[in-house]
Design an enzyme around this catalytic site. Structure first.
Site, PDB file in Angstrom:
ATOM      1  N   ASP A  88      -5.214   3.273  -3.968  1.00  0.00           N
ATOM      2  CA  ASP A  88      -6.419   2.902  -2.913  1.00  0.00           C
ATOM      3  C   ASP A  88      -6.506   4.450  -2.312  1.00  0.00           C
ATOM      4  OD1 ASP A  88      -4.707   1.653  -1.079  1.00  0.00           O
ATOM      5  OD2 ASP A  88      -6.120  -0.036  -0.577  1.00  0.00           O
ATOM      6  N   ARG A  89      -5.558   5.270  -2.008  1.00  0.00           N
ATOM      7  CA  ARG A  89      -5.487   5.981  -1.142  1.00  0.00           C
ATOM      8  C   ARG A  89      -5.665   7.175  -1.680  1.00  0.00           C
ATOM      9  NH1 ARG A  89      -3.211   4.583   4.882  1.00  0.00           N
ATOM     10  NH2 ARG A  89      -3.354   2.678   4.916  1.00  0.00           N
ATOM     11  N   SER A 148       0.933  -1.665   0.376  1.00  0.00           N
ATOM     12  CA  SER A 148      -0.227   0.398   0.060  1.00  0.00           C
ATOM     13  C   SER A 148       0.930   0.749  -0.300  1.00  0.00           C
ATOM     14  CB  SER A 148      -1.147  -0.749   1.175  1.00  0.00           C
ATOM     15  OG  SER A 148      -1.565   1.040   1.232  1.00  0.00           O
ATOM     16  N   HIS A 149       0.947   2.048   1.267  1.00  0.00           N
ATOM     17  CA  HIS A 149       1.326   3.068   1.142  1.00  0.00           C
ATOM     18  C   HIS A 149       2.977   3.240   1.842  1.00  0.00           C
ATOM     19  CE1 HIS A 149      -0.859   2.348   4.819  1.00  0.00           C
ATOM     20  NE2 HIS A 149       0.642   3.463   5.809  1.00  0.00           N
ATOM     21  N   ASP A 184      -0.501   2.163  -4.552  1.00  0.00           N
ATOM     22  CA  ASP A 184      -1.761   1.703  -4.673  1.00  0.00           C
ATOM     23  C   ASP A 184      -2.425   1.536  -5.014  1.00  0.00           C
ATOM     24  OD1 ASP A 184      -2.244   1.387  -2.023  1.00  0.00           O
ATOM     25  OD2 ASP A 184      -2.992  -0.561  -2.009  1.00  0.00           O
ATOM     26  N   LYS A 209     -11.298   0.780  -0.796  1.00  0.00           N
ATOM     27  CA  LYS A 209     -11.752   1.942  -1.573  1.00  0.00           C
ATOM     28  C   LYS A 209     -10.280   2.143  -2.329  1.00  0.00           C
ATOM     29  CE  LYS A 209      -7.066   1.818   1.701  1.00  0.00           C
ATOM     30  NZ  LYS A 209      -7.693   0.724   2.547  1.00  0.00           N
ATOM     31  N   ASP A 236      -1.845   6.974  -3.354  1.00  0.00           N
ATOM     32  CA  ASP A 236      -0.944   6.608  -2.743  1.00  0.00           C
ATOM     33  C   ASP A 236      -0.350   5.300  -3.777  1.00  0.00           C
ATOM     34  OD1 ASP A 236      -2.633   4.603  -2.251  1.00  0.00           O
ATOM     35  OD2 ASP A 236      -2.267   3.566  -0.890  1.00  0.00           O
TER      36      ASP A 236
END
Length: 637
Positions: free
Chosen positions: A357-358, A180-181, A355, A452, A353
């Site tokens: 999703d944010r 992720s982030h 991937d 998300k 981010d």
């Protein structure tokens, strides 16, 4: 030369890894059969080896079951397993987790199509090849991989839900390779998580089974002699008799889905305005190719509106977390904290981010908190055609501010408060109870997928801007700040901040949480302590805790119970202080302190000043420096 002599000579060439067909052709020319060699070499090969060439037999895929030993600590966190790359590179570390996941699935489920992709971070290509080999051995018929091995987390969810297999079905699940982030690179982080047939993260019941399997695993299944799949071009690779790997451009699926949700013509009209400009920061994550397709090709934004939209294995050496600390290029571009430069800043700014999703949303010298963002999207749902029939309900994570609840109350719809982790929204969506949801950790989305979705949030904001400016003359643009302040004037303002203390020693973090729970046992003594803290800070405003608990959630759909989801101190005036250990890091523990205070009348104050007394209470009550050694947070949002 006789056919037998040609076979014998060719067998020697096979041992030296030469091409069977090429040597057979050369030998046939010597033997006087040049016509076949030149015009039909494959036919010549079949005549010489009716049941297959020696090298084909030697290189046929072979399913094997190999011994392994368990690794400690392979428990999936809030969203999958995240560790340093060097951990995943250990012998069978990744294979153990993948096999544990296959073994945790119901019998007969893993037989169709599996999606395997990620954010392109370091070690992704090796991981994709390994999973392909293991998928074949575990009975999977087909693997779909995004072009370049790239597929944003929400795109994976969309592919599972929207893309049809040749048989007319849908994938049974997906392995998403992302941390992720978190940073990427040889010395940074890697991660893997499993998503189910609804497109959402594995529920706690499944992740618990996976973890239990990792403790006792003794063998894993894989396949030898599998060619390395070329992820750089679209196409299908056949392996063995019935297994195939398809590499495809997932932006087609994603774009088509968004066209069914948003009014692209209205957004194009906004983008074409001479008084509107925008910038999008991909932070060198997986969003880049998808953002280029959406904003430039489909919506007509200039290429110059994109920043850092070329994916890199190490995210360009940055930390791909879209917040005011790490998205420093976007923050500077939007002149945040620099009012004198705001006039030349873009009207709209956003970032995603690693991937994708944010998301973070900004206006000129203006930051939209994630809690406000999801509330404003819900309040303006009519600007998005997908919600033309109204919202079914809304949901937020427990630490997220109550701004969304106030919108729900005004709209007469139900609002749900769930633990942190997107999987908790999935059940509500599948049951038709939730249309829009969000987390304070820069996650926003809707029931179009079960993750998300950073780019969805950006398009939602562009839709709101387009709607607000439909009849606005050029030169009088209604901007991001205008929309937010209008929202505060109507619903009041939830002042909010989050303090992150990263990579703390696990034992110290656990001791801090235990210390806080001791405070909850005696509210009179707790309130006396709070009064002393405020007196020392020369703050006369009284603060009284009326409820102190450990958040526990009972899912309204499947009645499952999730305990120990955060320590809460709820004050008489509606303010909150919340402490939670985050499950998204790869090393140590991240302690997060959330502070919230609602005001209906005072909506133009500075959060730092408004929240200072509550911050003082939280820091001193928790004794965070004592337990962690940290004098200040690593990140303040």
């Amino acid at each position: 030369a006789t056919a037998g002599e040609i076979k014998e000579a060719t067998a020697l060439m096979v041992l030296s890894k030469a091409s069977t067909t090429a040597f057979a052709c050369a030998a046939a020319v010597v033997a006087g059969t040049g016509y076949l060699a030149y015009y039909q070499p494959q036919l010549l090969t079949r005549l010489l080896w009716p049941t297959g060439t020696p090298e084909a037999a030697a290189e046929a895929p072979e399913v094997v079951e190999l011994p392994t030993t368990p690794y400690e600590g392979q428990k999936p966190g809030t969203s999958g397993l995240r560790k340093k790359v060097v951990e995943f590179q250990k012998e069978n570390y990744l294979a153990n987790f993948v096999q544990a996941t296959f073994d945790a699935l119901p019998d007969g489920e893993a037989t169709g199509t599996l999606v395997v992709s990620g954010d392109g971070r370091y070690f992704s290509k090796e991981a994709i090849q390994l999973i392909i080999e293991m998928a074949l051995a575990n009975g999977v018929q087909r693997v779909w991989v995004g072009l370049g091995g790239l597929m944003a987390t929400p795109v994976v969810s969309a592919v599972i839900r929207e893309r049809k297999t040749p048989e007319g079905g849908k994938p049974f699940g997906a392995f998403i390779l992302t941390a992720s982030h978190n940073p990427g690179g040889p010395k940074a982080d890697f991660g893997i998580k499993y998503n189910c047939a609804n497109g959402g993260p594995a529920p706690e019941g499944l992740t618990s089974k996976i973890f239990e399997n990792t403790k006792v695993i003794s063998t894993y299944k894989t396949t030898k002699n599998v060619p390395t799949v070329d992820l750089g071009k679209v196409g299908t690779t056949k392996i063995g008799e019935s297994f195939e790997v398809e590499v495809f451009d997932a932006s087609d699926v994603y774009t088509d889905l968004f066209k069914s949700i948003f009014d692209f013509a209205a957004i194009r009209g906004l983008v074409k305005r001479s008084d509107f400009s925008m910038v999008y920061d991909g932070m060198h994550g997986v969003a880049g190719p998808f953002a280029t397709r959406l904003f430039v090709k489909e919506l007509g934004a200039p290429k110059s509106s994109l920043m850092n939209c070329i994916p890199k294995e190490d995210f360009g050496g940055g930390h791909p977390d879209p917040n005011l600390t790490y998205a420093e290029e976007l923050v500077a571009k939007m002149a945040y904290g620099k009012p004198a430069q705001a006039a030349v800043a873009p009207d709209f700014g956003a970032a995603s981010d690693g991937d994708a999703d944010r998301n973070m949303i900004m206006g000129r010298n203006f930051f939209v908190t994630p809690s406000d963002s999801v509330a404003i999207i819900a309040a303006n749902g009519q600007a998005i055609p997908y919600f033309k029939e109204g919202l079914k309900g809304v949901a937020r994570s427990m630490p997220t501010s109550g701004a969304l609840d106030r919108v729900a109350e005004a709209c007469g719809i139900q609002a749900f408060e769930v633990p942190t982790g997107w999987k908790f929204f999935g059940n509500l969506m599948d049951a038709g109870k939730c249309s829009i949801c969000g987390e304070e950790s820069f996650g926003t989305g809707s029931d179009h997928v079960r993750e998300k979705d950073g780019l969805w949030a950006v398009l939602a904001w562009l839709s709101i801007l387009a709607s607000k400016n439909r009849d606005t003359p050029v030169g009088q643009l209604v901007g991001v700040e205008d929309i937010v302040r209008e929202h505060w004037a109507k619903y009041g303002r939830n002042y909010y901040t989050r303090y992150d203390y990263e990579e703390c020693a696990s034992e110290g973090a656990k001791s801090l949480m235990a210390h806080l729970q001791e405070h909850q046992k005696d509210l009179p003594t707790l309130n006396t302590k709070i009064s002393e803290i405020l007196a020392a800070a020369k703050t006369s405003e009284p603060r009284e805790v009326t409820t102190a608990d450990v958040f526990e959630y009972t899912d309204p759909v499947d009645k499952s119970v999730s305990k120990n989801q955060g320590i809460r101190f709820l004050f008489a005036d509606g303010s909150r202080i919340v402490f939670r250990l985050s499950g998204t890091g790869s090393v140590g523990a991240t302690i997060r302190m959330y502070i919230e205070q609602y005001s209906k009348e005072e909506t133009v104050g500075e959060p730092k000043e408004m929240l200072e007394p509550l911050v003082k209470i939280g820091v001193e009550l928790s004794r965070i420096e004592h337990f962690t050694g940290k004098k200040a947070p690593d990140v303040i949002t």
